[in-house]
Scaffold this active site. Structure first.
Site, PDB file in Angstrom:
ATOM      1  CG  ASN A  19      -2.159  -0.852   0.945  1.00  0.00           C
ATOM      2  OD1 ASN A  19      -3.051  -0.461   0.203  1.00  0.00           O
ATOM      3  ND2 ASN A  19      -2.171  -2.042   1.519  1.00  0.00           N
ATOM      4  CG  HIS A 116      -9.843  -3.275   8.539  1.00  0.00           C
ATOM      5  ND1 HIS A 116      -8.986  -3.827   9.479  1.00  0.00           N
ATOM      6  CD2 HIS A 116     -10.897  -4.114   8.446  1.00  0.00           C
ATOM      7  CE1 HIS A 116      -9.516  -4.938   9.931  1.00  0.00           C
ATOM      8  NE2 HIS A 116     -10.670  -5.144   9.329  1.00  0.00           N
ATOM      9  CG  ASP A 148     -12.406   6.173  16.425  1.00  0.00           C
ATOM     10  OD1 ASP A 148     -11.804   5.069  16.498  1.00  0.00           O
ATOM     11  OD2 ASP A 148     -13.639   6.254  16.286  1.00  0.00           O
ATOM     12  CD  GLU A 181      -5.786  -3.612   1.492  1.00  0.00           C
ATOM     13  OE1 GLU A 181      -6.351  -3.973   2.515  1.00  0.00           O
ATOM     14  OE2 GLU A 181      -4.557  -3.765   1.303  1.00  0.00           O
TER      15      GLU A 181
END
Ligand code: GAR
Length: 211
Positions: A19, A116, A148, A181
């Site tokens: 990624n 994710h 978060d 992704e």
């Protein structure tokens, strides 16, 4: 040459770094209007560090400390200090396999995003592609979200569905999810760098059609 300051990315990863490669190459081609300012890893021989160094990008291993799934307090301070010194605007988690605690989130002032390998809120946690396969769902995918204090729980920026085929194994499914992704993550980072998204509570709104 423009004197405008480039949007600066910090990237954290523990694994092979595919990624990161997708994002770094999109920065290099101009598809993402940003530059990679720093890559940090908790794994000394992680592929992500090799990939960064091959591109002449600053890359550093910072030992994770005594815990297995999180960083200890002193180590978190080292990570935050390195990111602040690199003047990072956006922190990109790219396969970083440790939870960042509240102190980290409070100390690092910019936004943090994560990718994710499932359609959240389904299958948070480890090996999400395997969880999806074991559960028997027909469609899974990937999610980019703001980070978060929870685990894989922040506001969702973008998602891509990926079908599950009858002959899928964990490896073939994860590979197909990763291909999705590599499209989704650069698109989301580009939109953030361009200032094209706003957050209203849990909803992330795109000025242009969302990824
Ligand atoms: C990616 O598939 C990413 O979704 C996953 O780790 C992989 C890293 O691959 N992240 C998580 O599972 C986080 N909970 P990469 O090192 O090739 O980018």
């Amino acid at each position: 040459m423009s004197s405008e300051r480039q949007f600066r990315l910090g990237v954290l990863g523990s694994g092979k770094g595919s990624n990161f490669v997708a994002i770094a190459d999109a920065c290099a081609s101009g598809a993402v209007p940003a530059e990679v300012a720093l890559v940090l890893s908790d794994v000394p021989d992680a592929g992500i560090l090799t990939q960064a160094r091959a591109r002449n990008l600053p890359a550093q291993f910072i030992p994770p400390g005594q815990f297995r799934t999180k960083l200890d307090d002193e180590t978190e301070r080292l990570y935050v200090r390195a990111l602040q010194e690199a003047r990072v605007d956006l922190l990109v988690l790219a396969g970083f396999m440790r939870v960042l605690k509240g102190e980290f989130l409070r100390a690092f002032e910019g936004p943090i995003v994560n990718i994710h390998p499932s359609l959240l809120p389904s299958f948070p946690g480890l090996e999400a592609w395997k969880q999806a396969l074991d559960h028997g769902v027909k469609v899974t995918g990937c999610t980019v979200h703001f980070v978060d204090a929870g685990v894989d729980s922040g506001p969702i920026i973008g998602q891509r569905p990926v079908p599950i085929l009858d002959d899928d194994t964990p490896a073939t499914l994860h590979e197909r999810i990763q291909r999705a992704e590599h499209e989704l993550y650069p698109a989301c980072v580009a939109a953030i760098a361009r200032g094209e998204i706003t957050v209203q509570g849990r909803r992330v709104l795109w000025r242009k059609p969302s990824a």
